[in-house]
Scaffold this motif. Sequence first.
Motif, PDB file in Angstrom:
ATOM      1  N   LYS A 133      -3.227  -3.633   1.728  1.00 52.47           N
ATOM      2  CA  LYS A 133      -2.790  -2.337   2.264  1.00 52.47           C
ATOM      3  C   LYS A 133      -1.369  -2.421   2.834  1.00 52.47           C
ATOM      4  O   LYS A 133      -0.890  -1.441   3.417  1.00 52.47           O
ATOM      5  N   GLN A 136       1.052   0.405   2.125  1.00 53.85           N
ATOM      6  CA  GLN A 136       0.582   1.793   2.260  1.00 53.85           C
ATOM      7  C   GLN A 136       1.094   2.408   3.563  1.00 53.85           C
ATOM      8  O   GLN A 136       1.061   1.773   4.609  1.00 53.85           O
ATOM      9  N   GLN A 140      -1.830   7.414   5.538  1.00 55.80           N
ATOM     10  CA  GLN A 140      -2.856   7.494   4.498  1.00 55.80           C
ATOM     11  C   GLN A 140      -4.069   6.624   4.793  1.00 55.80           C
ATOM     12  O   GLN A 140      -4.974   6.544   3.974  1.00 55.80           O
ATOM     13  N   SER A 142      -7.557   5.146   6.706  1.00 53.41           N
ATOM     14  CA  SER A 142      -8.752   5.680   7.360  1.00 53.41           C
ATOM     15  C   SER A 142      -8.671   5.353   8.844  1.00 53.41           C
ATOM     16  O   SER A 142      -7.847   4.539   9.283  1.00 53.41           O
ATOM     17  N   GLY A 144     -10.561   3.688  10.915  1.00 53.47           N
ATOM     18  CA  GLY A 144     -10.792   2.292  11.283  1.00 53.47           C
ATOM     19  C   GLY A 144      -9.625   1.401  10.883  1.00 53.47           C
ATOM     20  O   GLY A 144      -9.283   0.448  11.589  1.00 53.47           O
ATOM     21  N   GLU A 145      -9.041   1.714   9.741  1.00 53.19           N
ATOM     22  CA  GLU A 145      -7.891   0.921   9.295  1.00 53.19           C
ATOM     23  C   GLU A 145      -6.711   1.083  10.250  1.00 53.19           C
ATOM     24  O   GLU A 145      -6.041   0.107  10.592  1.00 53.19           O
TER      25      GLU A 145
ATOM     26  N   SER B  40     -15.778   0.573   7.582  1.00 54.25           N
ATOM     27  CA  SER B  40     -14.466   1.212   7.676  1.00 54.25           C
ATOM     28  C   SER B  40     -13.780   1.225   6.312  1.00 54.25           C
ATOM     29  O   SER B  40     -13.737   0.213   5.627  1.00 54.25           O
ATOM     30  N   GLY B  41     -13.276   2.372   5.914  1.00 56.47           N
ATOM     31  CA  GLY B  41     -12.588   2.488   4.630  1.00 56.47           C
ATOM     32  C   GLY B  41     -13.523   2.732   3.462  1.00 56.47           C
ATOM     33  O   GLY B  41     -13.108   2.711   2.307  1.00 56.47           O
ATOM     34  N   GLY B  43     -15.037   5.515   2.627  1.00 54.36           N
ATOM     35  CA  GLY B  43     -14.824   6.809   1.994  1.00 54.36           C
ATOM     36  C   GLY B  43     -15.565   7.941   2.679  1.00 54.36           C
ATOM     37  O   GLY B  43     -15.651   9.050   2.138  1.00 54.36           O
ATOM     38  N   LYS B  44     -16.042   7.719   3.882  1.00 49.75           N
ATOM     39  CA  LYS B  44     -16.798   8.760   4.589  1.00 49.75           C
ATOM     40  C   LYS B  44     -15.946   9.986   4.870  1.00 49.75           C
ATOM     41  O   LYS B  44     -16.317  11.123   4.560  1.00 49.75           O
ATOM     42  N   SER B  45     -14.777   9.740   5.451  1.00 52.79           N
ATOM     43  CA  SER B  45     -13.902  10.879   5.787  1.00 52.79           C
ATOM     44  C   SER B  45     -13.457  11.602   4.522  1.00 52.79           C
ATOM     45  O   SER B  45     -13.376  12.840   4.492  1.00 52.79           O
ATOM     46  N   THR B  46     -13.159  10.816   3.487  1.00 54.80           N
ATOM     47  CA  THR B  46     -12.750  11.433   2.226  1.00 54.80           C
ATOM     48  C   THR B  46     -13.832  12.366   1.707  1.00 54.80           C
ATOM     49  O   THR B  46     -13.545  13.489   1.270  1.00 54.80           O
ATOM     50  N   GLN B  89     -12.138  13.386  12.512  1.00 58.72           N
ATOM     51  CA  GLN B  89     -12.089  12.064  13.147  1.00 58.72           C
ATOM     52  C   GLN B  89     -10.874  11.954  14.075  1.00 58.72           C
ATOM     53  O   GLN B  89     -10.949  11.351  15.143  1.00 58.72           O
TER      54      GLN B  89
HETATM   55  N1  LIG Z   1      -4.059  10.148   1.516  1.00 62.33           N
HETATM   56  C1  LIG Z   1      -4.456   8.904   1.113  1.00 62.33           C
HETATM   57  N2  LIG Z   1      -3.696   8.213   0.256  1.00 62.33           N
HETATM   58  C2  LIG Z   1      -4.058   6.993  -0.140  1.00 62.33           C
HETATM   59  N3  LIG Z   1      -5.149   6.388   0.250  1.00 62.33           N
HETATM   60  C3  LIG Z   1      -5.976   7.018   1.113  1.00 62.33           C
HETATM   61  C4  LIG Z   1      -5.662   8.302   1.588  1.00 62.33           C
HETATM   62  N4  LIG Z   1      -6.632   8.703   2.453  1.00 62.33           N
HETATM   63  C5  LIG Z   1      -7.534   7.680   2.486  1.00 62.33           C
HETATM   64  N5  LIG Z   1      -7.129   6.666   1.690  1.00 62.33           N
HETATM   65  C6  LIG Z   1      -7.859   5.405   1.467  1.00 62.33           C
HETATM   66  O1  LIG Z   1      -9.145   5.708   1.005  1.00 62.33           O
HETATM   67  C7  LIG Z   1     -10.093   4.816   1.562  1.00 62.33           C
HETATM   68  C8  LIG Z   1     -11.231   5.601   2.195  1.00 62.33           C
HETATM   69  O2  LIG Z   1     -10.720   6.289   3.351  1.00 62.33           O
HETATM   70  P1  LIG Z   1     -11.639   7.095   4.345  1.00 62.33           P
HETATM   71  O3  LIG Z   1     -10.753   7.694   5.381  1.00 62.33           O
HETATM   72  O4  LIG Z   1     -12.499   8.005   3.575  1.00 62.33           O
HETATM   73  O5  LIG Z   1     -12.540   5.944   4.990  1.00 62.33           O
HETATM   74  P2  LIG Z   1     -13.679   6.078   6.086  1.00 62.33           P
HETATM   75  O6  LIG Z   1     -14.951   5.743   5.468  1.00 62.33           O
HETATM   76  O7  LIG Z   1     -13.569   7.383   6.784  1.00 62.33           O
HETATM   77  O8  LIG Z   1     -13.268   4.903   7.072  1.00 62.33           O
HETATM   78  P3  LIG Z   1     -13.275   4.883   8.677  1.00 62.33           P
HETATM   79  O9  LIG Z   1     -14.667   4.567   9.123  1.00 62.33           O
HETATM   80  O10 LIG Z   1     -12.368   3.758   9.004  1.00 62.33           O
HETATM   81  O11 LIG Z   1     -12.777   6.183   9.135  1.00 62.33           O
HETATM   82  C9  LIG Z   1      -9.360   3.924   2.543  1.00 62.33           C
HETATM   83  O12 LIG Z   1      -9.154   2.664   1.963  1.00 62.33           O
HETATM   84  C10 LIG Z   1      -8.023   4.624   2.738  1.00 62.33           C
HETATM   85  O13 LIG Z   1      -6.991   3.681   2.900  1.00 62.33           O
END
Ligand SMILES: Nc1ncnc2c1ncn2[C@@H]1O[C@H](COP(=O)(O)OP(=O)(O)OP(=O)(O)O)[C@@H](O)[C@H]1O
Lengths: 221, 221, 290, 290
Positions: A133, A136, A140, A142, A144-145, B40-41, B43-46, B89
């Motif tokens: 990462k 990145q 962009q 998440s 937790g990241e 973490s990461g 894809g939940k938020s996505t 979040q």
């Molecule tokens: N706009 C973006 N551009 C590129 N990559 C992205 C973007 N948004 C999210 N990602 C990537 O997509 C992946 C999933 O992200 P997401 O936010 O859905 O995770 P999450 O499950 O909500 O994690 P967390 O528990 O940490 O919030 C992560 O690896 C993140 O880096």
Amino acid sequence: MEDILTLERVSKVYEPNITALDEVSFSVKRGEFLFITGPSGAGKSTLLNLIFRAEKPTSGEIYFEGRPLSSLKKKEVPFFRRKIGFVFQDFKLLENRSVFENVAISLEIQGIGEDEIRRRVLKILERLGLSGKETQPVRQLSGGEKQRVALARAIVNRPKLLLADEPTGNLDSRRTEEVMEIFEDLNAEGTTIILATHDEALYAERHRRVLVLDQGRLLNP
Amino acid sequence: MEDILTLERVSKVYEPNITALDEVSFSVKRGEFLFITGPSGAGKSTLLNLIFRAEKPTSGEIYFEGRPLSSLKKKEVPFFRRKIGFVFQDFKLLENRSVFENVAISLEIQGIGEDEIRRRVLKILERLGLSGKETQPVRQLSGGEKQRVALARAIVNRPKLLLADEPTGNLDSRRTEEVMEIFEDLNAEGTTIILATHDEALYAERHRRVLVLDQGRLLNP
Amino acid sequence: MRFLKRLFLEFRVAAWAYFTATLVIVLGLAVFSFFGLVYSNLNYFTQKVAQELVLNVYLSPRITSKEVKKITSEIKKEPLVAEVRFLPPEEVLKDLERLFEEKELLSGISPDFLPPVLVVSFKDPFRAGKSLKELSLRLEGLPGVFKVQFAQSWLARLANLRRFLEIISLWGLFLVGLTTCFIIGLVVRFSLSQRKEELEVLSLVGATPGFIQGPILVIAVLQGAVASFLALLLVYIVKIYLDRALLDFFPGFQGGLVFWNASQITILISGVVFLCVLGSYWASRRYLRY
Amino acid sequence: MRFLKRLFLEFRVAAWAYFTATLVIVLGLAVFSFFGLVYSNLNYFTQKVAQELVLNVYLSPRITSKEVKKITSEIKKEPLVAEVRFLPPEEVLKDLERLFEEKELLSGISPDFLPPVLVVSFKDPFRAGKSLKELSLRLEGLPGVFKVQFAQSWLARLANLRRFLEIISLWGLFLVGLTTCFIIGLVVRFSLSQRKEELEVLSLVGATPGFIQGPILVIAVLQGAVASFLALLLVYIVKIYLDRALLDFFPGFQGGLVFWNASQITILISGVVFLCVLGSYWASRRYLRY
Ligand SMILES: Nc1ncnc2c1ncn2[C@@H]1O[C@H](COP(=O)(O)OP(=O)(O)OP(=O)(O)O)[C@@H](O)[C@H]1O
Ligand SMILES: Nc1ncnc2c1ncn2[C@@H]1O[C@H](COP(=O)(O)OP(=O)(O)OP(=O)(O)O)[C@@H](O)[C@H]1O
Ligand SMILES: [Mg+2]
Ligand SMILES: [Mg+2]
């Protein structure tokens, strides 16, 4: 062992009438791992901000390595802050810069060589599961990241004192375990750590000193 | 009971090569209380963003109340979003406006009368322990207080579907209990809830359906 | 080397803001330097037109050349006087004929009736203009001088026109200058305020003000220099165009318009650079948290 | 009522941005309208000066008054001609005397040698200037006309000066206009970009574009109207000052400078309002997330 940090009757009042901290006094020994807990709005973040001199107390005095913070000149503040790592609750990352740049910044400002920066940053990113990462942009990531990037930035320059404000709030249990392990390692190497959290699981079974704040008052000094 | 939400092989790829979601398919029944978990990461938020149409899937289709979201015209989007409450979040609050204004906004946009707004907002703020903070600008709040404001805004207009992304990450255990109670109450009144969290304690002993995401893939469809 | 990299990064992160800010500064400055140009050219132009205005000193008819010489040297002592030229009666008649553009009109006039004339021109007609009346009275008192006459009405008209233009240009220049300063300051501030959070964060992780503001100030210097250079270039192009256009209206027009000279350009550029740096310094300082 | 409240809120939240943006617009506009003013006044001024220039038609001596009448009516047919005035030889001599400001100089000239003159003035001297040569040739062909003469050199000089000023003012106006438009657009955009997040959040909680942009656009209208009003006021104050100042230089000066007329003011204000609204609309649209 001597005290690295001492607070003497520190209060913080936000105008007009919010008393975020009310005459808090305690000492932290060099090499200690201290937890601060308390319900939401108790004043944990405020306390850490005051120690970091992101804000100034309304009354009382904070001593870092024996020196009162109120005697710090503006010019000295950045050098003071370099001794302290801070994992902010809201991360405070440079959203438009890459993960690597965000972590590297706290070494760059000290004029460390590029190769050295590269080595140390990549190592810490790997340990926090952020390999791949690096380039990145932070915006962009998440939740937790982001939290882990904030953590990496705070510890990459091996501070004397680490202030961590809710550093695992966005992490799953496995990552939380890993982060706590890192904290224990740092502490073993001599870093003093103050960790603010509401998560009882974090300090349960760890046999560390735990300060409990409630409505700005210390319940167990 | 019929499905309020159906996902069919939904994928989200961020350029150049981050597969945040990989062919996710599932359905949610009206009145269900569904947990989504994963590291973490994962894809939940996505996933929640796609359901809310804050982003569009790279492939696959999402149906809300039987209607494919890809058929929504731009003009219809705000009206679609009013049926859904979203606890982001990162909160996404209006930092310079007061707590009251932040919560009231989701009622104001629907043209509800001022007295009605006042009544409903104050009631929900009280229930979330934010009484007395109504006029404070959000930027001055503590992390947990912000989270509760975000929550209040999401539920004050009694949405059909509530999406909550890590709604208790900054809350202590007592507040978490209270919030979960509110969710249960809402669910009992008929609101469908999808809650994304990494906190196992939240869904343990609740006997609800739990979807587990890992690296964008659904482990238990 | 390291600093250069950070400079580049700084620019990359805020390229759009720097670009538009520079564009605004270019335009504001172009307007300013254009009107400076107009002002100095109007000055120069009316000056030149006025140069053609002369004082005619009519001498007594049949004056001796010795007397003429004495009067001439007398007049030349006046500090404002640039040149004195003697016109014998025959020349005066020719001049009159030229004025009427037809000899027959003046056929009744013989040179004997006409006095010889001393034509006096001045170094600075407008400055002379004010004391011309005084001077002409004094000259009239000289023995052998018959009458002093000058195209007062035209000079006055031109002088007034010039004053009018001068006041207007100066007001314009003042207004434009004020606006330009204000806009440069504001644009610099606006473009930095978009990076409020970044500056805040940097100061929180222990960067010194110098470390944070260094690249910003260096870019401000570049920005100011590039912007003023471009603005001057733009105005220079306009000047070249105007030079050509003017050739059509003033067939005798030569040498082109006056452009800023080297020292004026230096002052302008360094003023703008100073303004940009000062604006950037103050704007960025606001967001540091120590 | 509700909308008014939101309008007020909108203003309160971003008061500083609106205030400075308005100030910038005021200054830019003031510069623009000031130079518009300069342009129209230069036009008016040179026009007035040129009005004093006349064509002298010298008639054959001892012409009959019937012939004079015929020629006069002939000349009056020309569309450019404003007025024709007959000057008998005695008057011509007086004029000449006035020109030389001393009777003795012309003591050798008797009125009998001098022809009577028709003094022709024009409606639009500059337009006339171009066809004046043609006209004078035609008039010379008329029976009874002895010679046509006019102060061509002065007219040409004035006309050229006017063209010069005209080109410069038009370029200036163009440059200032461009800059003003650009700056208004940019400032509106900058001040809205500071609120990027707010607009994004509003569109995420289900507000319609109309709900979000409504107050912004209404404020843009107010902003444009207030800014152009203040700019015009500022320029009007400058005009009043200039009127006074001009009285000192042009003793005969009356009536003051020309100010924008009602329809020009309307166009100016609505143009600015339009620009502000358009800028706000586009800038805010960028941050909506649907
Ligand atoms: N706009 C973006 N551009 C590129 N990559 C992205 C973007 N948004 C999210 N990602 C990537 O997509 C992946 C999933 O992200 P997401 O936010 O859905 O995770 P999450 O499950 O909500 O994690 P967390 O528990 O940490 O919030 C992560 O690896 C993140 O880096
Ligand atoms: N800048 C400020 N102005 C006014 N009040 C403030 C400000 N910052 C914090 N507060 C108030 O001070 C109290 C303590 O805030 P603080 O952020 O220290 O709480 P916390 O213990 O960190 O809570 P949390 O666990 O929710 O993060 C809160 O009630 C908050 O509203
Ligand atoms: Mg906190
Ligand atoms: Mg997430």
